[in-house]
Write an enzyme that holds these catalytic residues in place. Sequence first.
Site, PDB file in Angstrom:
ATOM      1  N   CYS A   8       0.871  -1.183   0.000  1.00  0.00           N
ATOM      2  CA  CYS A   8       0.000   0.000   0.000  1.00  0.00           C
ATOM      3  C   CYS A   8       0.907   1.232   0.000  1.00  0.00           C
ATOM      4  O   CYS A   8       2.090   1.122  -0.339  1.00  0.00           O
ATOM      5  CB  CYS A   8      -0.961  -0.023   1.188  1.00  0.00           C
ATOM      6  SG  CYS A   8      -0.145  -0.039   2.807  1.00  0.00           S
ATOM      7  N   ASN A  11       2.452   1.457   4.261  1.00  0.00           N
ATOM      8  CA  ASN A  11       2.796   0.178   4.914  1.00  0.00           C
ATOM      9  C   ASN A  11       2.537   0.220   6.424  1.00  0.00           C
ATOM     10  O   ASN A  11       3.254  -0.422   7.197  1.00  0.00           O
ATOM     11  CB  ASN A  11       4.255  -0.231   4.621  1.00  0.00           C
ATOM     12  CG  ASN A  11       4.614  -1.663   4.997  1.00  0.00           C
ATOM     13  OD1 ASN A  11       5.750  -1.940   5.360  1.00  0.00           O
ATOM     14  ND2 ASN A  11       3.676  -2.590   4.935  1.00  0.00           N
ATOM     15  N   CYS A  13      -1.143   0.688   7.372  1.00  0.00           N
ATOM     16  CA  CYS A  13      -2.579   0.394   7.532  1.00  0.00           C
ATOM     17  C   CYS A  13      -2.977  -0.855   6.752  1.00  0.00           C
ATOM     18  O   CYS A  13      -3.085  -1.950   7.307  1.00  0.00           O
ATOM     19  CB  CYS A  13      -3.435   1.587   7.096  1.00  0.00           C
ATOM     20  SG  CYS A  13      -3.081   3.109   8.010  1.00  0.00           S
ATOM     21  N   ARG A  14      -3.193  -0.704   5.437  1.00  0.00           N
ATOM     22  CA  ARG A  14      -3.783  -1.796   4.659  1.00  0.00           C
ATOM     23  C   ARG A  14      -2.846  -2.990   4.455  1.00  0.00           C
ATOM     24  O   ARG A  14      -3.264  -4.141   4.659  1.00  0.00           O
ATOM     25  CB  ARG A  14      -4.249  -1.263   3.282  1.00  0.00           C
ATOM     26  CG  ARG A  14      -5.426  -0.321   3.398  1.00  0.00           C
ATOM     27  CD  ARG A  14      -5.607   0.475   2.126  1.00  0.00           C
ATOM     28  NE  ARG A  14      -4.512   1.419   1.908  1.00  0.00           N
ATOM     29  CZ  ARG A  14      -4.366   2.173   0.847  1.00  0.00           C
ATOM     30  NH1 ARG A  14      -5.250   2.087  -0.135  1.00  0.00           N
ATOM     31  NH2 ARG A  14      -3.353   3.014   0.741  1.00  0.00           N
ATOM     32  N   SER A  15      -1.594  -2.735   4.063  1.00  0.00           N
ATOM     33  CA  SER A  15      -0.742  -3.900   3.727  1.00  0.00           C
ATOM     34  C   SER A  15      -0.298  -4.714   4.947  1.00  0.00           C
ATOM     35  O   SER A  15      -0.265  -5.949   4.865  1.00  0.00           O
ATOM     36  CB  SER A  15       0.428  -3.523   2.810  1.00  0.00           C
ATOM     37  OG  SER A  15       1.282  -2.603   3.422  1.00  0.00           O
ATOM     38  N   ASP A 124      -7.992   3.848   1.028  1.00  0.00           N
ATOM     39  CA  ASP A 124      -7.083   4.270   2.082  1.00  0.00           C
ATOM     40  C   ASP A 124      -7.864   4.721   3.328  1.00  0.00           C
ATOM     41  O   ASP A 124      -8.650   5.662   3.257  1.00  0.00           O
ATOM     42  CB  ASP A 124      -6.273   5.450   1.525  1.00  0.00           C
ATOM     43  CG  ASP A 124      -5.219   5.931   2.482  1.00  0.00           C
ATOM     44  OD1 ASP A 124      -5.176   5.438   3.624  1.00  0.00           O
ATOM     45  OD2 ASP A 124      -4.432   6.803   2.082  1.00  0.00           O
TER      46      ASP A 124
HETATM   47  P1  4NP Z   1      -1.677   2.756   4.085  1.00  0.00           P
HETATM   48  O1  4NP Z   1      -2.311   4.101   4.668  1.00  0.00           O
HETATM   49  O2  4NP Z   1      -1.156   3.092   2.699  1.00  0.00           O
HETATM   50  O3  4NP Z   1      -2.826   1.820   4.038  1.00  0.00           O
HETATM   51  O4  4NP Z   1      -0.581   2.354   5.027  1.00  0.00           O
HETATM   52  C1  4NP Z   1      -1.623   5.325   4.689  1.00  0.00           C
HETATM   53  C2  4NP Z   1      -0.718   5.573   5.703  1.00  0.00           C
HETATM   54  C3  4NP Z   1      -0.055   6.782   5.752  1.00  0.00           C
HETATM   55  C4  4NP Z   1      -0.310   7.735   4.780  1.00  0.00           C
HETATM   56  C5  4NP Z   1      -1.220   7.481   3.766  1.00  0.00           C
HETATM   57  C6  4NP Z   1      -1.876   6.271   3.713  1.00  0.00           C
HETATM   58  N1  4NP Z   1       0.351   9.005   4.843  1.00  0.00           N
HETATM   59  O5  4NP Z   1       0.043   9.858   4.001  1.00  0.00           O
HETATM   60  O6  4NP Z   1       1.188   9.214   5.734  1.00  0.00           O
END
Ligand code: 4NP
Length: 162
Positions: A8, A11, A13-15, A124
């Site tokens: 994602c 790294n 939240c989702r992954s 997201d």
């Molecule tokens: P992820 O979520 O891609 O599912 O880990 C996010 C985590 C952090 C950010 C964006 C999405 N960020 O902009 O910091």
Amino acid sequence: MKKVLFVCLGNICRSPLAEGIFKKLTEEAGLQDKIFVDSAGTSSYHIGELPDYRACQIAEKNGIILTHRARQVRKEDFNEFDYILAADKSNLQHLQNLQSLVSHSKAQLHLIRDWEGKNLEVPDPYYGSMKDFEQSYFLLEKALKHFVEYLQKEISQKTAKR
Ligand code: 4NP
């Protein structure tokens, strides 16, 4: 051994959630010795961090402890992993661009939800609420059940051919 990498943006939240859910599902299917799993982010924003506390919370509620430390996708991942699965189209595009710079890439790139239908994403949840994390969990679990079934068939066909 099949190697699977979930990707994602951050790294956190989702992954890592996908990694934890997938690990649990492969253990339940008795495939833990046949599959290696990891996760990574296309960005460098959160390198070294544990998953977001909301991802940890929803995982724990479902009996999964997340201990992954965020890392960024690297070129070698395309030589090492059989499957690299992205949470959404923008991360998939990023992976496709990176893959074009790698020689001898063996990785098949897909969206995590490709086994359910075309172009389906796991949105997201980072700027959302706990509800959004619950939705991410639900979507990931559903998608990964399909993917584990697919891998199970792939692995048993390979064993039958020997
Ligand atoms: P992820 O979520 O891609 O599912 O880990 C996010 C985590 C952090 C950010 C964006 C999405 N960020 O902009 O910091």
